[in-house]
Design an enzyme around this catalytic site. Structure first.
Site, PDB file in Angstrom:
ATOM      1  N   LEU A   1       0.822  -1.215   0.000  1.00  0.00           N
ATOM      2  CA  LEU A   1       0.000   0.000   0.000  1.00  0.00           C
ATOM      3  C   LEU A   1       0.859   1.270   0.000  1.00  0.00           C
ATOM      4  CD1 LEU A   1      -2.869  -1.145   2.410  1.00  0.00           C
ATOM      5  CD2 LEU A   1      -2.803  -1.253  -0.077  1.00  0.00           C
TER       6      LEU A   1
ATOM      7  N   ASP B   1       5.416   4.308  -6.537  1.00  0.00           N
ATOM      8  CA  ASP B   1       4.976   4.669  -5.178  1.00  0.00           C
ATOM      9  C   ASP B   1       5.286   6.127  -4.810  1.00  0.00           C
ATOM     10  OD1 ASP B   1       4.232   2.035  -5.105  1.00  0.00           O
ATOM     11  OD2 ASP B   1       5.096   1.618  -3.146  1.00  0.00           O
TER      12      ASP B   1
HETATM   13  O1  PMV Z   1       4.313  -3.799  -3.619  1.00  0.00           O
HETATM   14  P1  PMV Z   1       4.375  -2.381  -4.015  1.00  0.00           P
HETATM   15  O2  PMV Z   1       3.213  -1.603  -3.650  1.00  0.00           O
HETATM   16  O3  PMV Z   1       5.661  -1.743  -3.645  1.00  0.00           O
HETATM   17  O4  PMV Z   1       4.257  -2.329  -5.613  1.00  0.00           O
HETATM   18  C1  PMV Z   1       5.170  -2.906  -6.417  1.00  0.00           C
HETATM   19  C2  PMV Z   1       4.817  -2.684  -7.835  1.00  0.00           C
HETATM   20  C3  PMV Z   1       5.686  -3.482  -8.767  1.00  0.00           C
HETATM   21  O5  PMV Z   1       5.213  -3.208 -10.063  1.00  0.00           O
HETATM   22  C4  PMV Z   1       5.568  -4.954  -8.489  1.00  0.00           C
HETATM   23  C5  PMV Z   1       7.146  -3.087  -8.642  1.00  0.00           C
HETATM   24  C6  PMV Z   1       7.454  -1.693  -9.096  1.00  0.00           C
HETATM   25  O6  PMV Z   1       8.536  -1.186  -8.720  1.00  0.00           O
HETATM   26  O7  PMV Z   1       6.680  -1.091  -9.860  1.00  0.00           O
END
Ligand code: PMV
Length: 328
Positions: free
Chosen positions: A114, A160
């Protein structure tokens, strides 16, 4: 006149479509949610950086390159390092030779996809920037948060820190950056947490290995993942929940194919669908962490209850347009 203390916050997020495929250049759709990390920054007369994370139950002081743990032992250092890095970068940019005390309180569950770590470093950069009157732009804040986050993630796409900085709902791709999306109406979601902590870096590595082994099978899967995101952009514009739900189910099947789903996630996904969700999928890295279930508004409670009965923790999430902001 310098401020003595500042509180800033930044939102967590869910990836609605396209996680993992985004690592290979495809677009993903990400939405900021109404759960935020809060950071209080105060100036100190010495040159130390003190960090206390209420949620992690750890604290310590950075003096130059050395670290003195206060709570949580020596392992606290690794967890606090991205926060220190964010604060230090702002100090360097502002050319100020003071210390800073930082207190973190977050309402975003930790290490379940999240975006809690990105929200904490984004809020830190925002709070310290205001404290030092550094006048950093959103772009600067993003860059600092992105670099601080590199300590946590193996191959970060930057999704993120981007959503945490800017908020809203975005179409994100590694090469083209992001584009704010028009979203008609509410996106009623239930988030279900499996309570299985996992490392995003490891999940990204699983996909990379499999892709290397079966390139001719994986390439079209990755490409289809990108097409789902583009189709979802149109459904979001129309507020077509039915279609968004179907696209989530297709997206989940692809994530399962590339090896990042598991029994705990599938259990919550099927429970949500059976209880009336229009669609459900894992969100973020997979291997544990969270699912999202798109539900008709009148069925949110019953979907949440079904997820709890299947062994998860459920909460209802709303979208927020607010990215990183100063609170006081
Ligand atoms: O798990 P999270 O919310 O950090 O998301 C990772 C998303 C991925 O596509 C799996 C990795 C990335 O760096 O984009």
């Amino acid at each position: 006149m310098y401020l003595l203390e500042v509180v800033a916050s930044a939102p967590g997020k869910v990836i609605l479509f396209g996680e993992h495929f985004v690592v290979y250049g495809e677009p993903a759709v990400v939405m900021a949610i109404d759960k935020r990390a809060y950071v209080l920054a105060e100036s100190r007369k010495d040159r130390r950086i003190y960090i206390n994370s209420k949620n992690l139950g750890i604290s310590g002081i950075f003096v130059g390159e050395s670290f003195e743990p206060k709570k949580g032992g020596r392992e606290a250092r690794m967890k606090l390092e991205p926060i220190r890095k964010a604060a230090q970068k702002v100090l360097n940019l502002a050319e100020r030779k003071i210390g800073i005390s930082i207190e973190v309180r977050s309402a975003i569950p930790i290490a379940v996809g999240l975006g809690s770590s990105a929200a904490v470093v984004t809020a830190t950069a925002t709070a310290v920037s205001k404290l030092l009157s550094a006048n950093l732009s959103k772009k600067d804040i993003f860059r600092i948060a992105y670099e601080a986050e590199q300590i946590v993630h193996g191959t970060p796409s930057g999704i993120d820190p981007t959503i945490s900085t800017y908020g809203g709902t975005l179409l994100f791709s590694q090469d083209k950056g992001f584009e704010p999306l028009e979203v008609k109406g509410d996106i009623p979601l239930v988030i279900g947490d499996t309570h299985i902590e996992r490392s995003t870096g490891e999940q990204v590595a699983i996909v990379r290995e499999r892709k290397k082994q079966y390139p001719s099978i994986f390439d079209p899967i990755v490409e289809a993942g990108g097409k789902i995101s583009l189709q979802a952009v149109k459904a979001l514009e129309r507020g077509d929940l039915q279609e968004l739900g179907e696209l989530m189910n297709i997206n989940q099947a692809l994530l399962s194919a590339v090896g990042v789903s598991n029994e705990s996630l599938e259990r919550l996904i099927y429970a949500a669908r059976k209880a009336g969700a229009l669609g459900a999928k894992l969100t973020g890295g997979g291997g544990g962490g969270c699912i999202i279930a798109l539900s008709p508004p009148e069925k949110l409670e019953q979907v949440a209850e079904a997820i709890e009965q299947a062994g998860g923790t459920a909460f209802i999430a709303r979208k927020t347009s607010e990215g990183a902001r100063v609170e006081n």
